[in-house]
Write a protein that holds these residues in place. Structure first.
Motif: not given
Length: 72
Positions: A2-4, A26-30, A59-60
């Motif tokens: 996470v940036a902001r 963070v990770k999008i898992v689905a 924002t990542v």
């Protein structure tokens, strides 16, 4: 990572409370069908469902991963 957080106050507060703070991994898992909404996102040892409009406020940055460990 996470940036902001750039969301309205109530949503920003909720995201911070569940672990979306600057520097958090963070990770999008689905991504659900249709239209990838909602997203299942892993942060801070837990997985949460975020609607697309909620995720748009996060924002990542991409951090390279080597041998399963995020490079610093």
């Amino acid at each position: 990572m996470v940036a902001r957080i750039d969301a309205e106050d109530s949503l920003a507060r909720r995201l911070l409370e569940i672990g979306f703070f600057p520097g958090a991994a963070v990770k999008i898992v689905a991504a659900m069908w249709p239209d990838d909404d909602p997203l299942a996102v892993h942060v801070g040892g837990a997985t949460f469902a975020l609607r697309r409009h909620e995720a748009d406020g996060v924002t990542v940055t991409h951090e390279p991963v080597t041998d399963g460990v995020t490079a610093a």
